[in-house]
Scaffold this motif. Structure first.
Motif, short mmCIF file in Angstrom:
data_model
loop_
_atom_site.label_atom_id
_atom_site.label_comp_id
_atom_site.label_asym_id
_atom_site.label_seq_id
_atom_site.Cartn_x
_atom_site.Cartn_y
_atom_site.Cartn_z
N LYS A 1 0.83 -1.20 0.00
CA LYS A 1 0.00 0.00 0.00
C LYS A 1 0.87 1.26 0.00
O LYS A 1 0.54 2.24 -0.67
CB LYS A 1 -0.93 -0.02 1.21
CG LYS A 1 -2.02 -1.08 1.11
CD LYS A 1 -2.80 -1.21 2.41
CE LYS A 1 -3.56 0.05 2.75
NZ LYS A 1 -4.34 -0.11 4.01
N GLU B 1 0.61 4.09 -2.98
CA GLU B 1 0.27 5.48 -2.69
C GLU B 1 1.41 6.43 -3.04
O GLU B 1 1.17 7.58 -3.42
CB GLU B 1 -0.12 5.62 -1.23
CG GLU B 1 -1.42 4.88 -0.91
CD GLU B 1 -1.97 5.19 0.46
OE1 GLU B 1 -2.93 5.97 0.55
OE2 GLU B 1 -1.42 4.65 1.44
N ARG C 1 1.75 5.56 -7.37
CA ARG C 1 0.43 5.64 -8.02
C ARG C 1 0.42 5.14 -9.48
O ARG C 1 0.04 5.87 -10.41
CB ARG C 1 -0.10 7.07 -7.97
CG ARG C 1 -1.62 7.17 -7.98
CD ARG C 1 -2.22 6.65 -6.69
NE ARG C 1 -3.64 6.38 -6.81
CZ ARG C 1 -4.40 5.98 -5.78
NH1 ARG C 1 -3.85 5.81 -4.58
NH2 ARG C 1 -5.67 5.73 -5.95
N ILE D 1 -8.04 2.84 -1.09
CA ILE D 1 -7.09 3.81 -1.64
C ILE D 1 -7.32 4.03 -3.14
O ILE D 1 -6.46 4.58 -3.83
CB ILE D 1 -5.62 3.41 -1.35
CG1 ILE D 1 -5.27 2.05 -1.96
CG2 ILE D 1 -5.34 3.43 0.14
CD1 ILE D 1 -3.79 1.70 -1.86
#
Length: 261
Positions: free
Chosen positions: A19, A23, A26, A50
């Motif tokens: 994750k 993030e 992207r 997300i």
């Protein structure tokens, strides 16, 4: 459009790192290998939170692949290559998943390791590569923008490993493995990382043993193969190497290609 591949080496164990990477970088599409979970254990809600929608093909404790797309659900085209495992009655392993995302055919794979060599596992590796070759030819005939990516478990050339001598007996760089890989390229697929780094020296994997990461004893086995329709749109390709050095990291680093929209 950034398309990435990441052998996560256990999605439950690496979920915080995964994750974090999603993030921070992207990618529009993220292909995962070795998720090592059955379908019902895949943490889809964690990715939904997300902004990523996912499809996946799981297997208990081993293998497993998934495709994540930012803000759009991947349209599944095919799962599996219709080839049984190396032992009679074992059934097909969860190693291949294909989908369309934003007009691009995404073919995510976790190719068999093939060790020990020689033996039935190496024979299975070569048979799997032959089946993949046949599927890639079918995709080629469709003339769609396509990328075949993931952990190929093949070191294409000596320039792709820290020490050819150290890996000489490994299934990853046997002549048969390399020949099968180069058949993909001879059909016209472009190895994105190699195209932009022709002198080599780019690693995507560092073993957990013998201080491989600390000594930079790595090799390149995670690849991004582009069809001509996509290769013409290639802007950049690279490896997110720093993510390999983080706490409780996978033994692979993410690889990616940036494609012009």
């Amino acid at each position: 459009m950034k398309i990435a591949s990441f052998n996560i080496n256990g999605i439950k164990a690496r979920l915080p790192r995964l994750k974090e990477w999603l993030e921070e970088t992207r990618p529009a599409v993220a292909c995962l290998q070795e998720i090592k979970t059955m379908d019902e254990g895949f943490p889809a809600d964690e990715f939904e939170a997300i902004g990523y929608k996912a499809i996946w093909h799981g297997q208990k404790s081993f293998n497993g692949v998934a495709i994540l797309a930012d803000g759009i659900e991947p349209k599944e085209i095919q799962r599996g290559l219709c080839i049984d495992g190396p032992k009679d009655g074992e059934g097909e392993q969860a190693r291949y998943l294909e989908a369309d995302v934003n007009g691009v055919r995404i073919c995510n794979l976790y190719l068999p390791n093939g060790n020990p060599h020689p033996g039935p596992k190496f024979d299975y590796k070569l048979a799997w590569m032959e089946r993949l070759h046949a599927r890639m030819r079918q995709i080629w005939a469709e003339e769609v923008p396509a990328i075949v990516l993931g952990d190929f478990n093949v070191i294409p050339e000596d320039k792709d490993v820290w020490s050819p001598k150290a890996m000489a007996s490994d299934a990853l760089m046997q002549p048969e493995s390399r020949d099968a890989y180069f058949r993909f390229l001879s059909d016209g697929w472009t190895d994105a990382i190699d195209a932009l780094n022709p002198r080599g020296g780019v690693w995507t994997y560092w073993d957990y043993q013998a201080g491989a990461w600390q000594r930079d004893h790595g090799f390149r086995i995670d690849h991004l193969l582009l069809s001509p329709e996509l290769a013409d749109r290639l802007l950049a390709a690279g490896v997110d190497k720093d993510h390999r050095g983080r706490e409780k990291a996978s033994d692979h680093a993410p690889v990616w290609a940036e494609i012009r929209n």
